[in-house]
Design an enzyme around this catalytic site. Structure first.
Site, PDB file in Angstrom:
ATOM      1  N   LYS A  35       0.752  -1.223   0.071  1.00 49.20           N
ATOM      2  CA  LYS A  35       0.050   0.124  -0.055  1.00 49.20           C
ATOM      3  C   LYS A  35       0.855   1.339   0.070  1.00 49.20           C
ATOM      4  O   LYS A  35       0.624   2.181  -0.719  1.00 49.20           O
ATOM      5  CB  LYS A  35      -1.046  -0.041   1.371  1.00 49.20           C
ATOM      6  CG  LYS A  35      -1.916   1.249   1.218  1.00 49.20           C
ATOM      7  CD  LYS A  35      -2.539   1.057   2.356  1.00 49.20           C
ATOM      8  CE  LYS A  35      -3.937   2.061   2.642  1.00 49.20           C
ATOM      9  NZ  LYS A  35      -4.560   2.054   3.907  1.00 49.20           N
ATOM     10  N   ARG A 152     -17.530  13.605   6.855  1.00 48.14           N
ATOM     11  CA  ARG A 152     -18.359  12.673   6.116  1.00 48.14           C
ATOM     12  C   ARG A 152     -17.943  12.089   4.880  1.00 48.14           C
ATOM     13  O   ARG A 152     -17.568  12.721   4.052  1.00 48.14           O
ATOM     14  CB  ARG A 152     -19.712  13.787   5.812  1.00 48.14           C
ATOM     15  CG  ARG A 152     -20.614  14.065   6.967  1.00 48.14           C
ATOM     16  CD  ARG A 152     -21.384  15.295   6.497  1.00 48.14           C
ATOM     17  NE  ARG A 152     -20.691  16.436   5.787  1.00 48.14           N
ATOM     18  CZ  ARG A 152     -21.142  17.472   4.820  1.00 48.14           C
ATOM     19  NH1 ARG A 152     -22.522  17.084   4.333  1.00 48.14           N
ATOM     20  NH2 ARG A 152     -20.344  18.335   4.245  1.00 48.14           N
ATOM     21  N   CYS A 261     -19.018   4.519  10.649  1.00 47.17           N
ATOM     22  CA  CYS A 261     -19.200   5.467  11.936  1.00 47.17           C
ATOM     23  C   CYS A 261     -20.487   5.111  12.737  1.00 47.17           C
ATOM     24  O   CYS A 261     -20.385   4.773  13.657  1.00 47.17           O
ATOM     25  CB  CYS A 261     -19.094   6.818  11.503  1.00 47.17           C
ATOM     26  SG  CYS A 261     -17.269   7.355  10.849  1.00 47.17           S
ATOM     27  N   LYS A 264     -20.975   1.707  14.464  1.00 45.23           N
ATOM     28  CA  LYS A 264     -20.085   1.394  15.443  1.00 45.23           C
ATOM     29  C   LYS A 264     -20.099   2.393  16.630  1.00 45.23           C
ATOM     30  O   LYS A 264     -19.893   2.040  17.755  1.00 45.23           O
ATOM     31  CB  LYS A 264     -18.652   1.488  14.697  1.00 45.23           C
ATOM     32  CG  LYS A 264     -17.348   1.300  15.549  1.00 45.23           C
ATOM     33  CD  LYS A 264     -16.025   1.280  14.928  1.00 45.23           C
ATOM     34  CE  LYS A 264     -15.752   2.564  14.199  1.00 45.23           C
ATOM     35  NZ  LYS A 264     -15.369   3.708  15.252  1.00 45.23           N
TER      36      LYS A 264
END
Length: 449
Positions: A35, A152, A261, A264
């Site tokens: 990565k 967001r 989000c 959780k």
């Protein structure tokens, strides 16, 4: 400033790139060598609108770098951000193992004063735990700060560069001053940097997301009542959204929330409440209602086609949990398609960005029954019904008048209320949405073909 960001997931990569955009020297650290090499070569590992141009520019200007060498990245940093995963366990408690493991390592690497910032969403008291882990091995002064993110997905770049507010939990005057300097370019228009204690800061993030999840769930409950009494949830939304005490946002009914989000964080704050002996009854209901809402289209589909869906092909528009992201974590489409596949259905699925991530996340049952297609039109062609699970903008402008020609049967199950019910009726569609009058064109169901 020299900034090190540990973890290059969604929060870490967006944060690091945006800090570099305001002139800081940023080093992003990750243990994944493949990565890191891809990012060095300009490959962005996530889809987020607006991220790629900033990413490319700051790599070119040598303000944004990537490494697997934690010690070298720590040595040059003034501020170190922990952007590490905190996944929920079976009981909803956040798993802090990654955060605490890195914290203990940091203690052995500090050679001068640093500010260590918890950017991950973490339970109340984590700043204390991180301080304790670092202190086990540290021989120099340091401060631990809580700085929760409020990004967001799909609008994260704008949220970071132009935040409504920045929350900083700090009991150190020195660390507070550094954080205020770091964020000063982002709040020039006057939006506040709110300073508070660490525990209040940690709870603020959970409280914000739990309240937004509750607002969404409340409107879904209202939508379900609307269907029972013959009201229109869109009218109700407009009627209450103009009240300044309520506001217009997060009032759209649909087939539930998902993502990394809300599910959780609702579970985590519920667990926190249980730990102090408090029964957070509202959140129990939020979780229960949202689980049911994700599959609330199933009875409506069975009403039209019956419970045996063998031989039925459903077009699926939208696989991500929301538009402008490739994130499918807790996406309603995962749950809905699983339930329909159990009943024998097959699918032609399309999403502008999330098909690869959906394939990786979906069960074998779903994947074995799904053809992933290249366009939204292909997903509609020769299907028995269309299911809309994500409100991508490109779906809104579709010419639904042509669906009579494209589909075997002109049936739409709209989980996001994209279309006007009267226009759907004029187009000759059986149009079934959420919390609105259902437009059934035929008295007989399609259960027998």
């Amino acid at each position: 400033m020299n900034i090190t960001v540990i973890g290059t997931g969604y929060v870490g990569l967006v944060s690091g790139t945006c800090f570099a955009e305001t002139g800081n020297n940023v080093t992003c650290v990750d243990i994944d060598k493949v990565k890191v090499e891809k990012m060095r070569n300009g490959e962005v590992p996530i889809y987020e609108p607006g991220l790629k141009p900033l990413f490319d520019r700051n790599i070119k200007e040598d303000r944004l770098r990537f490494t697997t060498n934690l010690e070298s990245a720590v040595a040059t940093a003034n501020v170190i951000f922990l952007c590490l995963p905190t996944p929920p366990g079976a009981d909803g408690q956040a798993d802090l193992s990654a955060v605490l493991f890195v914290a203990e390592q940091l203690g052995t690497m500090l050679t001068d004063y640093k500010v260590i910032v918890n950017k991950s969403t973490v339970p109340v008291g984590t700043a204390d735990l991180v301080s304790e882990k670092i202190a086990l091995n540290a021989t120099v002064d340091f401060d631990v700060v809580s700085n929760p993110e409020f990004l967001r997905e799909g609008a994260a770049i704008d949220d970071f560069l132009k935040p409504d507010r920045v929350v900083v939990g700090s009991s150190s005057e020195k660390a507070t001053g550094i954080m205020e300097d770091l964020y000063s370019p982002f709040v020039r228009s006057g939006n506040p940097v709110i300073i508070m204690d660490e525990r209040s800061s940690e709870l603020t993030k959970y409280a914000a997301n739990a309240l937004l999840a509750t607002k969404i769930t409340f409107m879904n409950e209202i939508a379900n009542i609307c269907e029972g009494v013959g009201a229109d949830v869109e009218n109700v939304r407009r009627g209450i959204g103009t009240d300044s005490r309520i506001g217009k946002r997060f009032l759209f009914a649909g087939i539930g929330y998902g993502g990394s989000c809300f599910p959780k964080d609702v579970q985590a704050i519920k667990y926190t409440a249980q730990n102090v002996g408090y029964d957070f009854k509202i959140l129990d209901s939020v979780i229960k209602v949202n689980e049911a809402q994700k599959v609330s289209m199933v009875p409506k589909i069975e009403e039209v086609f019956g419970s045996d869906l063998r031989g039925k092909v459903f077009g699926i528009w939208g696989l991500a949990f929301k538009p402008e992201t490739d994130d499918v974590r807790e996406a309603p489409a995962l749950y809905l398609m699983h339930e329909l596949a159990i009943r024998g259905a097959t699918f032609k699925a399309y999403d502008p960005e999330a098909m690869k991530t959906f394939k990786n996340a979906a069960s074998d049952l779903v994947n074995d029954n799904t053809a992933y297609v290249n366009t939204s039109t292909e997903a509609v062609l020769n299907t028995d019904a269309l299911i809309i699970a994500t409100e991508w903008a490109e779906f809104r402008g579709k010419d639904i008048e042509n669906f009579n020609v494209l589909m075997n049967k002109p049936v739409i199950f709209d989980g996001r209320n994209l279309y006007d019910t009267q226009k759907a009726q004029k187009a000759g569609l059986t149009y079934i949405s959420v919390g609105r009058k259902q437009m059934i064109q035929q008295e007989l169901s399609y259960a027998c073909g």
